[in-house]
Design a protein around this motif. Sequence first.
Motif, PDB file in Angstrom:
ATOM      1  N   ALA A  83      -1.455   6.933  -3.145  1.00 14.04           N
ATOM      2  CA  ALA A  83      -1.281   5.507  -2.853  1.00 14.04           C
ATOM      3  C   ALA A  83      -2.091   5.110  -1.621  1.00 14.04           C
ATOM      4  CB  ALA A  83       0.204   5.199  -2.651  1.00 14.04           C
ATOM      5  N   VAL A  84      -2.068   5.954  -0.592  1.00 12.94           N
ATOM      6  CA  VAL A  84      -2.839   5.674   0.620  1.00 12.94           C
ATOM      7  C   VAL A  84      -4.336   5.696   0.320  1.00 12.94           C
ATOM      8  CG1 VAL A  84      -3.411   6.514   2.929  1.00 12.94           C
ATOM      9  CG2 VAL A  84      -1.035   6.481   2.172  1.00 12.94           C
ATOM     10  N   ALA A  85      -4.761   6.640  -0.526  1.00 16.46           N
ATOM     11  CA  ALA A  85      -6.185   6.702  -0.898  1.00 16.46           C
ATOM     12  C   ALA A  85      -6.623   5.403  -1.567  1.00 16.46           C
ATOM     13  CB  ALA A  85      -6.437   7.888  -1.819  1.00 16.46           C
ATOM     14  N   GLY A  86      -5.773   4.849  -2.426  1.00 14.68           N
ATOM     15  CA  GLY A  86      -6.094   3.570  -3.050  1.00 14.68           C
ATOM     16  C   GLY A  86      -6.219   2.458  -2.027  1.00 14.68           C
ATOM     17  N   ASP A  87      -5.267   2.403  -1.091  1.00 22.77           N
ATOM     18  CA  ASP A  87      -5.334   1.394  -0.029  1.00 22.77           C
ATOM     19  C   ASP A  87      -6.608   1.557   0.786  1.00 22.77           C
ATOM     20  OD1 ASP A  87      -2.808   0.610  -0.829  1.00 22.77           O
ATOM     21  OD2 ASP A  87      -1.767   1.514   0.880  1.00 22.77           O
ATOM     22  N   PHE A  88      -6.931   2.801   1.100  1.00 19.89           N
ATOM     23  CA  PHE A  88      -8.059   3.094   1.971  1.00 19.89           C
ATOM     24  C   PHE A  88      -9.392   2.691   1.329  1.00 19.89           C
ATOM     25  CE2 PHE A  88     -11.439   6.017   3.257  1.00 19.89           C
ATOM     26  CZ  PHE A  88     -11.452   5.804   4.627  1.00 19.89           C
ATOM     27  N   VAL A  89      -9.630   3.145   0.125  1.00 26.07           N
ATOM     28  CA  VAL A  89     -10.912   2.858  -0.518  1.00 26.07           C
ATOM     29  C   VAL A  89     -11.057   1.368  -0.783  1.00 26.07           C
ATOM     30  CG1 VAL A  89     -12.337   3.272  -2.561  1.00 26.07           C
ATOM     31  CG2 VAL A  89     -11.137   5.174  -1.464  1.00 26.07           C
ATOM     32  N   ARG A  90      -9.969   0.721  -1.185  1.00 27.46           N
ATOM     33  CA  ARG A  90     -10.040  -0.720  -1.385  1.00 27.46           C
ATOM     34  C   ARG A  90     -10.315  -1.431  -0.066  1.00 27.46           C
ATOM     35  NH1 ARG A  90     -12.369  -3.200  -4.460  1.00 27.46           N
ATOM     36  NH2 ARG A  90     -11.566  -1.675  -5.960  1.00 27.46           N
ATOM     37  N   GLY A  91      -9.746  -0.942   1.020  1.00 26.61           N
ATOM     38  CA  GLY A  91     -10.021  -1.530   2.329  1.00 26.61           C
ATOM     39  C   GLY A  91     -11.488  -1.435   2.703  1.00 26.61           C
ATOM     40  N   LEU A  92     -12.096  -0.280   2.436  1.00 27.34           N
ATOM     41  CA  LEU A  92     -13.521  -0.129   2.700  1.00 27.34           C
ATOM     42  C   LEU A  92     -14.335  -1.156   1.911  1.00 27.34           C
ATOM     43  CD1 LEU A  92     -14.073   3.759   2.545  1.00 27.34           C
ATOM     44  CD2 LEU A  92     -14.005   2.338   4.604  1.00 27.34           C
ATOM     45  N   VAL A  93     -14.119  -1.183   0.607  1.00 29.90           N
ATOM     46  CA  VAL A  93     -14.935  -2.023  -0.264  1.00 29.90           C
ATOM     47  C   VAL A  93     -14.742  -3.501   0.060  1.00 29.90           C
ATOM     48  CG1 VAL A  93     -15.301  -2.723  -2.651  1.00 29.90           C
ATOM     49  CG2 VAL A  93     -15.040  -0.303  -2.097  1.00 29.90           C
ATOM     50  N   ASP A  94     -13.506  -3.903   0.272  1.00 28.62           N
ATOM     51  CA  ASP A  94     -13.247  -5.313   0.571  1.00 28.62           C
ATOM     52  C   ASP A  94     -13.973  -5.759   1.842  1.00 28.62           C
ATOM     53  OD1 ASP A  94     -11.678  -5.545  -1.653  1.00 28.62           O
ATOM     54  OD2 ASP A  94      -9.765  -5.505  -0.585  1.00 28.62           O
ATOM     55  N   ALA A  95     -14.186  -4.823   2.769  1.00 29.72           N
ATOM     56  CA  ALA A  95     -14.877  -5.145   4.016  1.00 29.72           C
ATOM     57  C   ALA A  95     -16.391  -5.003   3.895  1.00 29.72           C
ATOM     58  CB  ALA A  95     -14.364  -4.248   5.138  1.00 29.72           C
TER      59      ALA A  95
END
Length: 445
Positions: free
Chosen positions: A109-121
């Motif tokens: 779940a954290v990995a999903g949050d993390f990668v999405r955070g990168l891409v969104d930025a």
Amino acid sequence: MTIYLSTVIDTPGAFGEAERVRSAEDCALVVDDGVIVARLDAAEAADRFPEHEVVDLRDGILFPGLVDTHVHFPQVRAIGGLGMPLLEWLERCALPEEVRLSDVDYARAVAGDFVRGLVDAGTTTALVFGSHFPDAVDALFATASEVGVRVTSGLVVSDRILPEQLLVTPERAASASAALADRWHGEGRLRYAVTPRFSLSASDDMLAACGGVADDLWFTSHVNENPTEIVEVGRLFPEADRYVDTYDRHGLLDERSVLAHNVHPTAAELGVLSERGTAVAHCPTSNFSLGSGLFPLREHLEAGVRVALGSDVGAGTGFSILQEGLQAYFGQRLLGPEGRPLAPADLLHLATRSGAEALGLAETVGDLSVGREFDAIWVRPPGGGTLRRLVDSAVDADDAVAKIFAVAGPSDIAAVWVGGDRVSGATSESTRGSMTEATPKRRTN
């Protein structure tokens, strides 16, 4: 082939080489199999490629994909722990959260949050501090592979000082790291980095074990972030001349190494980093939030040490490399004559090409020249907002870049591509057509 039609702004060449950004309005980037094969004026592209698909992005600006050279995967949910210096923050905020990643479902779940955070930025390439748990590192790599971002990461290893759940013997660290590297290094856009947390929590035996598996891999760790940390490392390594030497004596520093922070280096340490070709990840929001100090950028550059930007989530306050650039600008202003003034071209270089150079990817990404892979972000502020009005009234491309670094956030990044694959954002059908259908559309100020 696909043709991307937009105002294109980038910074090819060496840091500080050009006083201004490279900019072209109505620029046509011709992309074939993920690689830019031509960079033309729109009129010339219409003559040469009249029937090829065009994606009309002239209602915004194309930048190269952003590069984050230091960010912590397990700390996404630790962002916002303010008012503490480094070691207290680790004890109270970061390390308890990192222990939770022993639960592989939580790690996914954290990995999903993390990668999405990168891409969104708008981050398309990142050097990532992984987890202390192999299953969590697997989860990170699997998620990054699925989304398509470029990630270099590895198992974080320590054998002292930290909570017991995060400790491992040097022998187990070496074997687990080697197994993960065999599984992921070179798999698509993924690479492996040997990652001792820092010398404070990694004994001489642990660093020696890291040196034993680091051949042909990447290496990353922390150095000279906090004065208390530096004093304690000196006590733990009495035989080492300085903090940098704790890594160098095990052969861990070369052109495939990136050390985070280095807020308090000695001249001798800068000399070693320059000689080895090791890059430094400058993480302004983290340094400010933890009170670590002001980064001596001028000293690094004068010593010949390469510098790029890192968000350092979660001591850093978010994933936006654009905002890290802004904070870097502020830090150098506060240093006065000891600082290195940063022009808009410098900020964009630090956020893009400097990072690509630090990560050995300068021939692949970092600018939007012919031969580079199409890693790009479309900066298109929503209509009616402050940034949209600022960009529309910019006097030139450098002014537009300055305004974007000053104001832009993830909501202003409308689409993201990695290697020609769109990984975030939707370009509407109205932006698609052929070059014969694309009409001149130059922005006027």
